[in-house]
Design a protein around this motif. Sequence first.
Motif, PDB file in Angstrom:
ATOM      1  N   LEU A  60       0.855  -1.183   0.000  1.00 58.17           N
ATOM      2  CA  LEU A  60       0.000   0.000   0.000  1.00 58.17           C
ATOM      3  C   LEU A  60       0.895   1.238   0.000  1.00 58.17           C
ATOM      4  N   ASP A 113      -7.360  -2.822   1.112  1.00 59.23           N
ATOM      5  CA  ASP A 113      -8.589  -2.075   1.338  1.00 59.23           C
ATOM      6  C   ASP A 113      -8.505  -1.315   2.661  1.00 59.23           C
ATOM      7  N   ALA A 114      -9.561  -0.549   2.936  1.00 63.61           N
ATOM      8  CA  ALA A 114      -9.585   0.268   4.154  1.00 63.61           C
ATOM      9  C   ALA A 114      -9.551  -0.588   5.409  1.00 63.61           C
ATOM     10  N   VAL A 121      -6.018  -1.324   6.423  1.00 63.11           N
ATOM     11  CA  VAL A 121      -5.355  -0.190   7.073  1.00 63.11           C
ATOM     12  C   VAL A 121      -5.781  -0.096   8.536  1.00 63.11           C
ATOM     13  N   THR A 170      -6.931   5.159  -6.806  1.00 66.00           N
ATOM     14  CA  THR A 170      -7.071   4.549  -5.486  1.00 66.00           C
ATOM     15  C   THR A 170      -8.509   4.632  -4.991  1.00 66.00           C
ATOM     16  N   ASP A 171      -9.006   3.540  -4.430  1.00 66.87           N
ATOM     17  CA  ASP A 171     -10.356   3.518  -3.853  1.00 66.87           C
ATOM     18  C   ASP A 171     -10.494   4.649  -2.827  1.00 66.87           C
ATOM     19  N   LEU A 217     -10.137   3.634   0.862  1.00 68.87           N
ATOM     20  CA  LEU A 217      -8.758   3.257   1.140  1.00 68.87           C
ATOM     21  C   LEU A 217      -7.871   4.501   1.201  1.00 68.87           C
ATOM     22  N   ARG A 257      -8.300   6.354   4.507  1.00 64.00           N
ATOM     23  CA  ARG A 257      -7.649   5.663   5.625  1.00 64.00           C
ATOM     24  C   ARG A 257      -6.127   5.825   5.577  1.00 64.00           C
TER      25      ARG A 257
END
Length: 299
Positions: free
Chosen positions: A201, A224-225, A228, A247-248, A251, A254
Amino acid sequence: MLSQVSSRCRAHDAAWVMRRRLCRSTDAAKVASVTHCLSHTAPHPGKLAHDHAGDPHYFDPTTGPEQRLITALAELADRLEPTRPDHIRALLAEHAIIADRLYATVLLNQVRVLGDGPIDRRLNEVTTPVALNLLDLTRAPPRLAPDPLTVVENPSVLEAAMECASTQPRACTKGQLRVVDHVLLQLAVDQGVPLRYAGNLDVAGLRIAAAVQQTYGATLIAMDAALVQAAGDLPSAVPLGPLPNTTDPDLADRLKETGRVIYQEHDAVLSRLLDPTCSQRRASPLVPRPDGGERSPGR
């Protein structure tokens, strides 16, 4: 007779265009010497560069001369200039320039195969990671079983999987995608193998993941979030930096809160990537808290 003359004229025109595009180099004589023999069988680019430019690294990837060569070949073929490493290799091969097939490898571990070729046998005979190069994947490609294949960015994930005797099929690209990685991913898609991808990440990892998802339809995991959040207040010591636009949003939010990169070596990531029994066996000991107490890493 006329057809032979016409063919020679077309070849002459093509060679002239090639020289015109390539001779923008400050070392035009070297590049022109290379283009003169492109209509014949050419060796590996290193040998070609050595014989015509006196430097085997003259056409190394990402150099100016290599880029001009690709541009000229694309123009001769009347097509858009390729950007993916495997597409560049294919363009070179059309002109009898064989890209390096030996030094770059992709790691496969616990990957089940159904064929009986030499690469299939190598994969079936061992339980430790097998390094396959481009020659392996193109001359005698394995017949992959239709089991989901998890592709990771870092070899440390395979090390952790070996430690706990995980039997999940995995592959490792070792960072940025090279020709050999693209060939493996495309082979998996062609053979109906579901792909899952996990990377660091950080900026580079997120960009690689987006490329694998968009190009090969891979499902992203451990990126994903929730990951994190699981990493808690001990992500890493490395500042995050600007995130890619792909990037999502959850995510991204976070990650911006933590401001730190999360690498695949983190226990929170490994617990998502390894078998549940592996994660239990790899449970980390308590570490000191700044206030004098103790806690598990990532909490």
